[in-house]
Design a protein around this motif. Structure first.
Motif, PDB file in Angstrom:
ATOM      1  N   VAL A 147       0.664  -1.179   0.085  1.00 52.73           N
ATOM      2  CA  VAL A 147       0.207   0.146   0.030  1.00 52.73           C
ATOM      3  C   VAL A 147       0.977   1.334   0.050  1.00 52.73           C
ATOM      4  O   VAL A 147       0.837   2.314  -0.831  1.00 52.73           O
ATOM      5  N   VAL A 148       1.851   1.113   0.800  1.00 56.24           N
ATOM      6  CA  VAL A 148       2.821   2.473   0.962  1.00 56.24           C
ATOM      7  C   VAL A 148       3.395   2.706  -0.468  1.00 56.24           C
ATOM      8  O   VAL A 148       3.656   3.872  -0.918  1.00 56.24           O
ATOM      9  N   TRP A 149       4.221   1.451  -1.063  1.00 54.57           N
ATOM     10  CA  TRP A 149       4.703   1.826  -2.137  1.00 54.57           C
ATOM     11  C   TRP A 149       3.949   2.087  -3.418  1.00 54.57           C
ATOM     12  O   TRP A 149       4.459   3.085  -4.124  1.00 54.57           O
ATOM     13  N   ALA A 150       2.629   1.793  -3.311  1.00 50.72           N
ATOM     14  CA  ALA A 150       1.612   1.981  -4.271  1.00 50.72           C
ATOM     15  C   ALA A 150       1.405   3.622  -4.261  1.00 50.72           C
ATOM     16  O   ALA A 150       0.999   4.292  -5.129  1.00 50.72           O
ATOM     17  N   ARG A 152       5.680  10.544 -12.658  1.00 49.61           N
ATOM     18  CA  ARG A 152       5.922  10.448 -11.155  1.00 49.61           C
ATOM     19  C   ARG A 152       5.209  11.830 -10.724  1.00 49.61           C
ATOM     20  O   ARG A 152       4.489  11.844  -9.669  1.00 49.61           O
ATOM     21  N   LYS A 153       5.785  12.993 -11.144  1.00 49.59           N
ATOM     22  CA  LYS A 153       5.593  14.039 -10.568  1.00 49.59           C
ATOM     23  C   LYS A 153       3.946  14.494 -10.612  1.00 49.59           C
ATOM     24  O   LYS A 153       3.390  14.823  -9.655  1.00 49.59           O
ATOM     25  N   SER A 154       3.236  13.865 -11.791  1.00 53.27           N
ATOM     26  CA  SER A 154       1.965  14.418 -11.971  1.00 53.27           C
ATOM     27  C   SER A 154       1.246  13.367 -10.957  1.00 53.27           C
ATOM     28  O   SER A 154      -0.069  13.739 -10.592  1.00 53.27           O
ATOM     29  N   ILE A 205      -2.816   2.933  -9.228  1.00 49.64           N
ATOM     30  CA  ILE A 205      -1.881   1.657  -9.754  1.00 49.64           C
ATOM     31  C   ILE A 205      -0.371   2.270  -9.994  1.00 49.64           C
ATOM     32  O   ILE A 205      -0.041   3.230 -10.496  1.00 49.64           O
ATOM     33  N   ARG A 206       0.363   1.496  -9.419  1.00 51.24           N
ATOM     34  CA  ARG A 206       1.856   1.706  -9.816  1.00 51.24           C
ATOM     35  C   ARG A 206       2.397   0.255 -10.067  1.00 51.24           C
ATOM     36  O   ARG A 206       2.014  -0.847  -9.388  1.00 51.24           O
ATOM     37  N   GLU A 207       3.280   0.212 -11.165  1.00 46.00           N
ATOM     38  CA  GLU A 207       3.912  -0.867 -11.573  1.00 46.00           C
ATOM     39  C   GLU A 207       5.364  -0.402 -11.960  1.00 46.00           C
ATOM     40  O   GLU A 207       5.821   0.515 -12.330  1.00 46.00           O
ATOM     41  N   LYS A 208       6.124  -1.477 -11.766  1.00 46.74           N
ATOM     42  CA  LYS A 208       7.594  -1.665 -11.891  1.00 46.74           C
ATOM     43  C   LYS A 208       8.269  -2.762 -12.500  1.00 46.74           C
ATOM     44  O   LYS A 208       7.814  -3.918 -12.213  1.00 46.74           O
ATOM     45  N   ASN A 209       9.111  -2.701 -13.549  1.00 49.26           N
ATOM     46  CA  ASN A 209       9.696  -3.883 -13.972  1.00 49.26           C
ATOM     47  C   ASN A 209      11.136  -3.982 -13.552  1.00 49.26           C
ATOM     48  O   ASN A 209      11.727  -2.838 -12.783  1.00 49.26           O
ATOM     49  N   ARG A 210      11.736  -5.098 -13.736  1.00 46.06           N
ATOM     50  CA  ARG A 210      13.123  -5.351 -13.293  1.00 46.06           C
ATOM     51  C   ARG A 210      14.270  -4.429 -13.773  1.00 46.06           C
ATOM     52  O   ARG A 210      15.270  -4.310 -13.399  1.00 46.06           O
ATOM     53  N   GLU A 211      13.808  -3.936 -14.989  1.00 49.51           N
ATOM     54  CA  GLU A 211      14.927  -2.766 -15.545  1.00 49.51           C
ATOM     55  C   GLU A 211      14.695  -1.502 -15.041  1.00 49.51           C
ATOM     56  O   GLU A 211      15.361  -0.727 -15.180  1.00 49.51           O
ATOM     57  N   ASP A 239       9.362   2.724 -14.074  1.00 44.51           N
ATOM     58  CA  ASP A 239       8.032   2.935 -13.088  1.00 44.51           C
ATOM     59  C   ASP A 239       7.140   3.421 -13.874  1.00 44.51           C
ATOM     60  O   ASP A 239       7.149   4.263 -14.652  1.00 44.51           O
ATOM     61  N   ARG A 240       5.811   2.963 -13.764  1.00 43.16           N
ATOM     62  CA  ARG A 240       4.544   3.394 -14.387  1.00 43.16           C
ATOM     63  C   ARG A 240       3.444   3.623 -13.531  1.00 43.16           C
ATOM     64  O   ARG A 240       3.340   2.825 -12.366  1.00 43.16           O
ATOM     65  N   TYR A 241       2.719   4.759 -13.734  1.00 47.45           N
ATOM     66  CA  TYR A 241       1.474   5.204 -12.798  1.00 47.45           C
ATOM     67  C   TYR A 241       0.539   5.215 -13.398  1.00 47.45           C
ATOM     68  O   TYR A 241       0.326   6.103 -14.737  1.00 47.45           O
TER      69      TYR A 241
END
Length: 326
Positions: free
Chosen positions: A44-47, A118-120, A98-104, A107-109
């Motif tokens: 939750v905190v990460w999202a 991220r800023k928006s 929604i937050r998503e991140k890949n191993r590369e 980050d997507r939001y």
């Protein structure tokens, strides 16, 4: 507004997409030690935008990803979805975060299927009054951190948490706003005791001292309290401070101290008061806390160590009688 749903996929110990549904009031998460309960709060905190991996209990970013097992490959991405419902009515609006991140490292939001940088994204969360939700989490190992600080460190820490500009503004808030709520909360946890927040000045620096008058006019400063007294004093103070932050929920990770039966009832009254205008998502092992729950979530681990949701139900008295506290 309240947290209605949490979906976790590939995050820490969760190998498969896992859903948790909550209602206003108190939602408890239960399970044996080591099954991944705290990972839900981390998700939750990460999202909500947390980028300090220490605050989600990691040393390296790779630790955010499910590491793999015999039956499940390592996660190539992590995705956490939160739904925030704008009221209890059936037709109340729902916002998906929604937050998503890949191993590369990409980050997507998203908010309601619209992608943001991220800023928006953080700005939109601020507009939704979720800016401070990252701050309103208490972990078991951190319960006494405020009381272990010296008065100057405590004053500075709370001023920073509340983002107040001046020491004068902070001192006024501590005395006139936080102090009365702190006393109200402590009246449940230590009946007949009186608490006072004192503003100190030493070498030009402000400090915040905590003084407690116990029955029989026994005056104690915070560092003189017993272990159990420290824990409940710290919990009451932290939640009185959190109340100044505009956030709809608090995340509490096994924060109840060891209490006898009488004090369990006092803790129940305290938590009911807090939950009257804030949603509480709590990890607990205590039956007295589970008795208060509106929803109960049971987390277990598969034989390979991955976490899954064993059960979820809306609590009622019949189910409580069936449930044997772990």
């Amino acid at each position: 507004m309240y947290l209605e749903d949490v979906n976790i996929e590939g995050f820490k110990s969760f190998s498969e997409k896992t859903n948790m549904g909550f209602q206003p009031g108190i939602g408890v998460i239960i399970g044996n030690n080591g099954v991944g309960k705290s990972n839900i709060l981390d998700a939750v905190v990460w999202a909500l935008g947390e980028d300090d991996i220490l605050r989600v209990r990691c040393y390296e970013e790779d630790e955010l990803f499910f590491s793999g097992s015999k039956n499940y490959p390592p996660a190539s991405r992590i995705r956490v979805e939160l739904s925030m419902k704008g009221g209890e009515g059936k037709d109340a609006p729902v916002t998906w975060i929604i937050r998503e991140k890949n191993r590369e490292g990409q980050d997507r939001y998203w908010i309601n299927n619209e992608e943001y940088d991220r800023k928006s994204y953080l700005q939109k969360l601020k507009e939704m009054d979720l800016e401070h939700a990252l701050k309103t989490i208490i972990r078991q190992e951190q319960i006494n951190d405020l009381l272990l600080m010296n008065p100057q460190e405590r004053f500075s820490s709370l001023q920073s948490l509340l983002e107040m500009d001046t020491e004068d503004q902070s001192a006024k808030n501590f005395k006139e706003v936080i102090g009365p709520l702190f006393q109200r909360y402590m009246s449940y946890l230590m009946p007949l005791a009186e608490v006072r927040l004192d503003i100190l000045s030493q070498n030009g620096n402000r400090g915040l001292d905590i003084e407690i008058t116990l029955p029989g006019n026994r005056v104690r400063r915070s560092h003189q309290l017993s272990g159990g007294e420290k824990a409940i004093t710290s919990l009451a103070l932290k939640l009185a401070v959190f109340h100044q932050l505009d956030t709809p929920f608090y995340l509490l990770d096994e924060v109840e101290p060891s209490l006898d039966y009488t004090n369990h009832k006092s803790m129940q009254a305290f938590l009911k008061d807090v939950a009257s205008d804030k949603q509480l998502v709590m990890i607990t092992h205590l039956r007295s806390t589970i008795e208060l729950a509106h929803t109960v979530h049971g987390v277990r681990t598969r034989w390979d160590g991955s976490s899954f949701m064993k059960f979820y139900f809306v609590m009622d008295k019949r189910l409580l009688r069936m449930y044997k506290c772990c």
